[in-house]
Write a protein that holds these residues in place. Structure first.
Motif, PDB file in Angstrom:
ATOM      1  N   ASP A 349       0.821  -1.210   0.000  1.00 55.09           N
ATOM      2  CA  ASP A 349       0.000   0.000   0.000  1.00 55.09           C
ATOM      3  C   ASP A 349       0.856   1.261   0.000  1.00 55.09           C
ATOM      4  O   ASP A 349       0.500   2.264  -0.631  1.00 55.09           O
ATOM      5  N   ILE A 350       1.980   1.238   0.721  1.00 55.49           N
ATOM      6  CA  ILE A 350       2.849   2.415   0.745  1.00 55.49           C
ATOM      7  C   ILE A 350       3.417   2.682  -0.638  1.00 55.49           C
ATOM      8  O   ILE A 350       3.567   3.847  -1.055  1.00 55.49           O
ATOM      9  N   ARG A 351       3.709   1.630  -1.397  1.00 58.80           N
ATOM     10  CA  ARG A 351       4.213   1.811  -2.762  1.00 58.80           C
ATOM     11  C   ARG A 351       3.171   2.505  -3.641  1.00 58.80           C
ATOM     12  O   ARG A 351       3.508   3.243  -4.567  1.00 58.80           O
ATOM     13  N   LYS A 352       1.902   2.282  -3.331  1.00 59.46           N
ATOM     14  CA  LYS A 352       0.829   2.901  -4.121  1.00 59.46           C
ATOM     15  C   LYS A 352       0.631   4.376  -3.765  1.00 59.46           C
ATOM     16  O   LYS A 352       0.208   5.173  -4.604  1.00 59.46           O
ATOM     17  N   ILE A 353       0.932   4.734  -2.501  1.00 63.54           N
ATOM     18  CA  ILE A 353       0.637   6.108  -2.070  1.00 63.54           C
ATOM     19  C   ILE A 353       1.881   6.965  -1.887  1.00 63.54           C
ATOM     20  O   ILE A 353       1.769   8.168  -1.627  1.00 63.54           O
ATOM     21  N   MET A 354       3.083   6.385  -2.022  1.00 62.91           N
ATOM     22  CA  MET A 354       4.286   7.180  -1.784  1.00 62.91           C
ATOM     23  C   MET A 354       4.394   8.313  -2.807  1.00 62.91           C
ATOM     24  O   MET A 354       4.062   8.156  -3.991  1.00 62.91           O
ATOM     25  N   GLY A 355       4.830   9.459  -2.309  1.00 59.23           N
ATOM     26  CA  GLY A 355       4.924  10.654  -3.140  1.00 59.23           C
ATOM     27  C   GLY A 355       3.609  11.387  -3.284  1.00 59.23           C
ATOM     28  O   GLY A 355       3.558  12.471  -3.887  1.00 59.23           O
ATOM     29  N   ARG A 356       2.525  10.848  -2.744  1.00 60.23           N
ATOM     30  CA  ARG A 356       1.190  11.449  -2.859  1.00 60.23           C
ATOM     31  C   ARG A 356       0.858  12.293  -1.633  1.00 60.23           C
ATOM     32  O   ARG A 356       1.426  12.118  -0.560  1.00 60.23           O
ATOM     33  N   GLN A 357      -0.118  13.184  -1.808  1.00 56.76           N
ATOM     34  CA  GLN A 357      -0.640  13.968  -0.701  1.00 56.76           C
ATOM     35  C   GLN A 357      -1.655  13.131   0.068  1.00 56.76           C
ATOM     36  O   GLN A 357      -2.222  12.164  -0.466  1.00 56.76           O
ATOM     37  N   THR A 358      -1.899  13.502   1.307  1.00 58.50           N
ATOM     38  CA  THR A 358      -2.814  12.705   2.142  1.00 58.50           C
ATOM     39  C   THR A 358      -4.223  12.653   1.564  1.00 58.50           C
ATOM     40  O   THR A 358      -4.930  11.656   1.754  1.00 58.50           O
ATOM     41  N   ASN A 359      -4.644  13.724   0.869  1.00 54.42           N
ATOM     42  CA  ASN A 359      -5.995  13.720   0.309  1.00 54.42           C
ATOM     43  C   ASN A 359      -6.121  12.820  -0.923  1.00 54.42           C
ATOM     44  O   ASN A 359      -7.202  12.685  -1.488  1.00 54.42           O
ATOM     45  N   GLN A 360      -5.005  12.209  -1.327  1.00 57.96           N
ATOM     46  CA  GLN A 360      -5.029  11.290  -2.468  1.00 57.96           C
ATOM     47  C   GLN A 360      -4.997   9.822  -2.040  1.00 57.96           C
ATOM     48  O   GLN A 360      -5.100   8.923  -2.882  1.00 57.96           O
ATOM     49  N   ILE A 361      -4.845   9.572  -0.730  1.00 59.62           N
ATOM     50  CA  ILE A 361      -4.718   8.191  -0.254  1.00 59.62           C
ATOM     51  C   ILE A 361      -5.951   7.368  -0.588  1.00 59.62           C
ATOM     52  O   ILE A 361      -5.856   6.242  -1.100  1.00 59.62           O
ATOM     53  N   GLU A 362      -7.134   7.923  -0.334  1.00 60.79           N
ATOM     54  CA  GLU A 362      -8.367   7.162  -0.569  1.00 60.79           C
ATOM     55  C   GLU A 362      -8.519   6.806  -2.043  1.00 60.79           C
ATOM     56  O   GLU A 362      -8.949   5.697  -2.377  1.00 60.79           O
ATOM     57  N   GLY A 363      -8.162   7.728  -2.925  1.00 60.57           N
ATOM     58  CA  GLY A 363      -8.260   7.453  -4.353  1.00 60.57           C
ATOM     59  C   GLY A 363      -7.319   6.349  -4.795  1.00 60.57           C
ATOM     60  O   GLY A 363      -7.629   5.585  -5.724  1.00 60.57           O
ATOM     61  N   CYS A 364      -6.159   6.227  -4.107  1.00 63.04           N
ATOM     62  CA  CYS A 364      -5.173   5.197  -4.463  1.00 63.04           C
ATOM     63  C   CYS A 364      -5.522   3.831  -3.888  1.00 63.04           C
ATOM     64  O   CYS A 364      -5.263   2.798  -4.522  1.00 63.04           O
ATOM     65  N   LEU A 365      -6.071   3.835  -2.676  1.00 62.61           N
ATOM     66  CA  LEU A 365      -6.302   2.569  -1.974  1.00 62.61           C
ATOM     67  C   LEU A 365      -7.770   2.171  -1.869  1.00 62.61           C
ATOM     68  O   LEU A 365      -8.078   1.038  -1.486  1.00 62.61           O
ATOM     69  N   GLY A 366      -8.665   3.102  -2.177  1.00 58.56           N
ATOM     70  CA  GLY A 366     -10.088   2.815  -2.031  1.00 58.56           C
ATOM     71  C   GLY A 366     -10.613   3.194  -0.664  1.00 58.56           C
ATOM     72  O   GLY A 366     -11.826   3.240  -0.446  1.00 58.56           O
ATOM     73  N   GLN A 367      -9.707   3.460   0.279  1.00 65.60           N
ATOM     74  CA  GLN A 367     -10.072   3.923   1.619  1.00 65.60           C
ATOM     75  C   GLN A 367      -8.860   4.587   2.256  1.00 65.60           C
ATOM     76  O   GLN A 367      -7.725   4.354   1.837  1.00 65.60           O
ATOM     77  N   LYS A 368      -9.115   5.422   3.233  1.00 68.55           N
ATOM     78  CA  LYS A 368      -8.016   6.061   3.957  1.00 68.55           C
ATOM     79  C   LYS A 368      -8.186   5.783   5.445  1.00 68.55           C
ATOM     80  O   LYS A 368      -9.099   6.289   6.085  1.00 68.55           O
TER      81      LYS A 368
END
Length: 385
Positions: A349-368
């Motif tokens: 999951d960290i590989r999917k969200i690294m370099g992203r802003q916190t408001n983009q986590i849900e879009g990358c993982l489906g949930q935050k």
């Protein structure tokens, strides 16, 4: 006991007059002589510890000597190479070692308790807390804990490796005020004093860098498993947690009393200004890294200088495959480890969200679940700014 030496006056945060809990590690070469255990040294240390306790100082002894004692008692010419034989020798020697301490402290109407540990005992949170509670009870009762590694059952995966490391772990476990490492030389020298007559004692170490590690070398004693190099590693751990360490000559008469009287002896390792909490000490020094996160300069600065949490935007690379809750190394720059943290997300999951802003986590993982990859309460910084 209130007078400070010249070096320690420069450290407003430390004075022996304020020490209420001290861990004293005694090396094999200090404790042994050709005929076996040196009862003279054991009696001297016991007398000094008893006097300090009479002045309100709690003393914990981390004592080597079981292996050396067993070798002499059995009549072996040298330490066995096979692990089962070494463990058997340690079992024989440990009995004589604790008996010697019990007899020596009895002269001063003090009782001792034998505590044998493996690193596995401190890596599990519940056992870690239970161990600390046992120590606290013994100290409350005025009983002296005598600690050694449980060589009889330890295997490579759960060994501390040497009693310098064990002493550092006990110091952190008990949030002691100082670690005093008694060895067979006066302290840390700029070169091996046994080989160079012009070697000079280093009275004070502000920072443990490559130069200090290089001069420490790796010279084990005849009976011990640790050399000056392991003592430097121990100093790195405790000073990173905000606790000072001193390496001093254990054979000097009344060395502990002299240190507490403010006299200058050995090498003083200056601690960080801020102390780690007990929980962060456990995270930093008792958990094995399951992976690593390489962070950018901004994230490193926020963690080191401002005590911030690690956000996904600051992560550059994920090393390893781990689950949420795992302990990972936080690396910066040239992959220097700046701390250890418990991650809120898996490596995948960290590989999917690294370099992203916190408001983009849900879009990358489906949930935050969390804003932070590692929350600051679960991040133990061990590198100085």
């Amino acid at each position: 006991m209130s007078r400070q030496n010249d070096h320690q006056k420069k450290d407003a945060a430390f004075s022996f007059s304020t020490v209420k809990r001290a861990v004293v590690k005694i090396g094999s070469n200090v404790l042994t002589e050709p005929g076996g255990l040196s009862l003279k040294v054991i009696r001297s240390v016991s007398r000094q510890a008893s006097l300090l306790m009479a002045h309100g100082v709690e003393v914990i002894l981390v004592s080597s000597g079981a292996m050396a004692s067993g070798i002499r008692k059995i009549g072996l010419a040298h330490r066995p190479a096979e692990i089962p034989k070494r463990q058997a020798v340690a079992a024989v020697g440990q009995a004589g070692l604790i008996l010697a301490y019990e007899s020596a402290f009895a002269r001063h109407r003090r009782k001792v308790a034998q505590i044998l540990l493996t690193s596995d005992d401190l890596s599990h949170r519940r056992r870690y807390l239970n161990t600390r509670n046992t120590f606290s009870t013994l100290l409350e009762w005025g009983i002296v804990p005598v600690v050694n590694e449980n060589d009889t059952v330890a295997v490579e995966s759960i060994k501390f490796g040497d009693n310098d490391h064990l002493a550092a772990m006990i110091t952190l476990l008990l949030d002691a005020d100082v670690l005093i490492n008694l060895t067979d030389i006066d302290g840390l020298y700029d070169r091996d004093p046994r080989m160079h007559r012009d070697a000079r004692l280093i009275p004070r170490v502000e920072k443990i860098g490559r130069t200090i590690e290089r001069v420490a070398g790796g010279l084990p004693g005849a009976l011990g498993t640790g050399g000056m190099g392991t003592k430097i590693k121990a100093a790195r751990k405790v000073t990173a947690a905000g606790i000072p360490m001193i390496i001093a000559q254990g054979g000097k008469p009344d060395i502990l009393l002299k240190l507490f009287a403010g006299e200058t002896h050995g090498t003083f390792f200056v601690p960080k200004t801020e102390r780690l909490t007990r929980r962060k000490c456990w995270i930093a020094f008792n958990l094995k890294h399951q992976g690593a996160l390489l962070v950018d300069a901004g994230a490193a600065r926020a963690v080191l200088r401002d005590g911030k949490s690690l956000l996904p935007s600051g992560v550059l690379e994920v090393v390893g495959d781990f689950q949420a809750g795992a302990a990972v190394a936080v690396q910066a720059g040239n992959r220097h480890v700046i701390g250890t943290g418990l991650v809120n997300y898996s490596a995948a999951d960290i590989r999917k969200i690294m370099g992203r802003q916190t408001n983009q986590i849900e879009g990358c993982l489906g949930q935050k679940t969390y804003d932070e990859v590692i929350h600051r309460d679960n991040l133990a910084v061990t590198r100085r700014q």
